[in-house]
Scaffold this motif. Structure first.
Motif, PDB file in Angstrom:
ATOM      1  N   ARG A 210       0.925  -1.167   0.004  1.00  0.00           N
ATOM      2  CA  ARG A 210       0.154   0.085   0.034  1.00  0.00           C
ATOM      3  C   ARG A 210       0.792   1.122  -0.082  1.00  0.00           C
ATOM      4  O   ARG A 210       1.858   1.599   0.967  1.00  0.00           O
TER       5      ARG A 210
ATOM      6  N   SER B  61      -8.526  13.247   6.455  1.00  0.00           N
ATOM      7  CA  SER B  61      -7.854  12.251   7.505  1.00  0.00           C
ATOM      8  C   SER B  61      -7.647  11.016   6.486  1.00  0.00           C
ATOM      9  O   SER B  61      -8.060  10.668   5.449  1.00  0.00           O
ATOM     10  N   GLY B  62      -6.472  10.530   6.858  1.00  0.00           N
ATOM     11  CA  GLY B  62      -5.749   9.377   6.306  1.00  0.00           C
ATOM     12  C   GLY B  62      -5.070  10.086   4.863  1.00  0.00           C
ATOM     13  O   GLY B  62      -4.537   9.024   4.217  1.00  0.00           O
TER      14      GLY B  62
ATOM     15  N   GLY C  27      -2.011  11.203   4.977  1.00  0.00           N
ATOM     16  CA  GLY C  27      -0.546  10.911   4.951  1.00  0.00           C
ATOM     17  C   GLY C  27       0.257  11.984   5.573  1.00  0.00           C
ATOM     18  O   GLY C  27       1.350  11.705   5.435  1.00  0.00           O
ATOM     19  N   LYS C  28      -0.679  12.811   6.207  1.00  0.00           N
ATOM     20  CA  LYS C  28      -0.157  13.898   6.753  1.00  0.00           C
ATOM     21  C   LYS C  28       0.828  13.628   8.096  1.00  0.00           C
ATOM     22  O   LYS C  28       2.165  13.798   8.017  1.00  0.00           O
ATOM     23  N   SER C  29       0.324  12.717   9.024  1.00  0.00           N
ATOM     24  CA  SER C  29       1.329  12.176   9.869  1.00  0.00           C
ATOM     25  C   SER C  29       2.434  11.465   9.483  1.00  0.00           C
ATOM     26  O   SER C  29       3.588  11.589   9.906  1.00  0.00           O
ATOM     27  N   THR C  30       2.499  10.606   8.640  1.00  0.00           N
ATOM     28  CA  THR C  30       3.453   9.792   8.025  1.00  0.00           C
ATOM     29  C   THR C  30       4.378  10.566   7.455  1.00  0.00           C
ATOM     30  O   THR C  30       5.548  10.441   7.639  1.00  0.00           O
TER      31      THR C  30
ATOM     32  N   GLN D  95       0.330  13.674  17.795  1.00  0.00           N
ATOM     33  CA  GLN D  95      -1.209  13.928  17.476  1.00  0.00           C
ATOM     34  C   GLN D  95      -1.925  13.418  18.910  1.00  0.00           C
ATOM     35  O   GLN D  95      -2.771  13.789  19.175  1.00  0.00           O
TER      36      GLN D  95
END
Ligand code: ATP
Ligand code: MG
Lengths: 270, 280
Positions: free
Chosen positions: B20, B42-43, B45-48, B91
């Protein structure tokens, strides 16, 4: 969600992979454990040394297990005395009971059962705590603050396990012999002098040594396995629960496998 | 590092987890003392993405340059040294729950400096006071509310006064007044120490207020990037939908504060402390 996730086509390759999966999984697992053990060993000798953190783990693994290990030791010794008296009476060897109980406690029961109790109590606690720290990003936070999580979290736990399991096993042994004494001498009217004498003549320093060596290895293995499952936990609360279960199951299995291996190496029967 | 060279460069960053792909080749350039705000669903990929900036994740391909150095090429020890100049607000707060809030904020000071205990105390209490949570000092993270935990997390990231601060949703879960206080603090860190900030937020008001650059991430791709004014008026369909859904009218957003330009701060800072940060 996206095009990358198309279902995989079944193929000879994936079929073969499926057949060999258990074997490759086991090898990968051993690799992971060896890697973690190696890195912990390296970090154990690098400064800074955090005395407080280490003491807290000695407290958690050791002091807090004293009552539990003592209790299990007492009952193990008592049950063993009853069973041995019952069995040995058949061929009139009751006078051997003290020695036989001490021998089996020191070589097997004390290290194995202590390690299992520590796995159940401290190992599950370690896995749950580390897993929780992983899923709430506390381990990432440590890394971000330039503190090695291996050094800060794993080393004190593994060292505490390695140090405390032998101490607890010794306690188990002493309480167990005491329990056997109570049941045998007080309850089943064995002769106290003979009971003690047979312990003295049958129990060799080697027997205690074998028990201690086993306890050291089990203590290391149990805490390493518990740390491994907690440290690499993923998948939120469910994942932490699974990690805790796996930690205890594999620590206990590990104890039995290692017990056989160590027994064959350390016991000259041939 | 010369003041003109970018502080942070993300170069064709791709991240895959198994099959993925979470980041499909992200490019970003952030100058010293600039604030980059990342917005996106949301999801997305910001935190990643931000986790790569402090080497919590390894790129599948592409590079992360901090002050011109590829952080993937650093050894463990070099990375530990480099990380002393980074701070991150997580977060999910990521407070150590075996410690009190005071000990949490004191942790980086005790681990990375040789300050006297008295000075540690003063600095920690000052930071807690800045964020309005000094009354929580002796409580553990389990005993305080989410908003308070977030602020303690911010205090912990700021206490070492790092050069690069990453905030993963610093104001989510905070009331509007406290959110503005956090914005003010982010700005203050920038003015005082020429801090470069990367901020993930869903708060469009604060995004517009404090951003030098705005980047919108959608499904692992940066679809729009530039000064906030430009991004908000971008014709990109996803951007427009995002802004419409956020409930604020693009025409009514404006900068509330006077800001010293990043280049000026960076130059001033470089003149004062040519070899980076003076050791605390
Ligand atoms: N360790 C991981 N393993 C597998 N997939 C992951 C991992 N970390 C993140 N992902 C996936 O990457 C995608 C992006 O996650 P990320 O946390 O970066 O999103 P985000 O933009 O921060 O979202 P949010 O606004 O909800 O915080 C998600 O679909 C997530 O499932
Ligand atoms: Mg996120």
């Amino acid at each position: 969600m996206s095009d990358e996730e198309a279902p995989r086509e079944p193929s000879w390759k994936s079929l073969l992979r499926g057949v060999f999966a258990p074997a490759t999984d086991a090898l990968t697992e051993i690799g992971t454990l060896a890697d973690l053990a190696g890195r912990s060993l390296l970090w154990a000798f690098r400064p800074p040394y955090r005395g407080q953190v280490f003491l807290a783990q000695l407290e958690f693994v050791g002091v807090q297990s004293v009552f539990l290990v003592g209790l299990v030791g007492l009952f193990t010794g008592m049950v063993f005395a009853v069973q041995t008296v019952y069995g040995f009476r058949r061929f009139g060897a009751e006078n051997l009971v003290g020695g036989v109980v001490a021998l089996s406690l020191s070589r097997e029961m004390a290290p194995v059962l202590t390690a299992i109790m520590v796995a159940a109590r401290a190992g599950s606690g370690m896995a749950a705590e580390l897993g929780n720290m992983r899923s709430s990003e506390q381990i990432d936070a440590l890394e971000t603050m330039a503190v090695s999580p291996i050094q800060y979290l794993l080393v004190p736990r593994i060292v505490a396990g390695t140090v405390m399991v032998p101490v607890l096993a010794l306690l188990f042994f002493l309480v167990g012999v005491g329990g056997a004494w109570i049941v045998g001498v007080q309850g089943l009217a064995l002769d106290p002098g003979v009971f003690a004498d047979k312990i003295r003549t049958l129990l060799k320093p080697d027997d205690l040594l074998q028990g201690l060596i086993k306890a050291v290895v089990f203590g290391f293995a149990v805490s390493l396995i518990a740390c491994r499952h907690g440290f690499y936990a993923s998948g939120g609360a469910v994942g932490v629960g699974q990690a805790t279960t796996r930690a205890v199951v594999w620590a206990v299995v590990g104890v039995f496998v290692l017990d056989y291996a160590l027994t064959t190496v350390l016991t000259p029967v041939a | 590092m010369s003041p003109a060279a970018p502080h942070v460069v993300v170069d064709r960053l791709v991240k895959r987890y198994g099959e993925r792909t979470v980041l499909h080749g992200v490019d970003l350039t952030i100058n010293r003392a600039e604030t980059l705000v990342i917005i996106g669903g949301s999801g997305a990929g910001k935190s990643t993405l931000v986790r790569h900036l402090i080497a919590l994740e390894r790129p599948t391909s592409g590079r992360i340059l901090i002050g011109g150095t590829d952080i993937a090429s650093l050894s463990d020890v070099e990375l530990a040294v480099a990380r002393r100049r980074f701070g991150m607000v997580f977060q999910k707060y990521a407070l150590f729950d075996s410690m009190t809030c005071f000990e949490n904020v004191a942790f980086p000071l005790r681990e990375q400096t040789r300050l006297k205990e008295k000075e540690v105390r003063e600095r920690v209490l000052a930071k807690l006071r800045d964020l309005g949570v000094e009354h929580a000092a002796q409580l553990t993270p389990a005993q305080i509310s989410g908003g308070m935990a977030k602020r303690v997390g911010i205090a912990r990231a700021l206490v070492l006064e790092p050069e690069l601060l990453i905030y993963d949703e610093p104001t989510s879960g905070l009331d509007p007044v406290t959110s503005r206080t956090v914005d003010d603090l982010i700005e203050e860190m920038r003015e005082r120490f020429a801090v470069t900030s990367v901020i993930i937020t869903h708060d469009m008001v604060s995004a517009f207020d404090i951003a030098d650059q705005l980047a919108m991430l959608i499904k692992g791709r940066v679809v729009a990037q530039g000064p906030p004014g430009e991004v908000l008026t971008s014709a990109h369909e996803d951007v427009q939908r995002f802004i419409r859904s956020s409930g604020v009218e693009a025409s009514r957003l404006e900068k509330r504060r006077r800001r010293t330009p990043a280049a000026e701060l960076a130059a001033r800072f470089a003149a004062e402390a040519p070899v980076g940060h003076p050791p605390p």
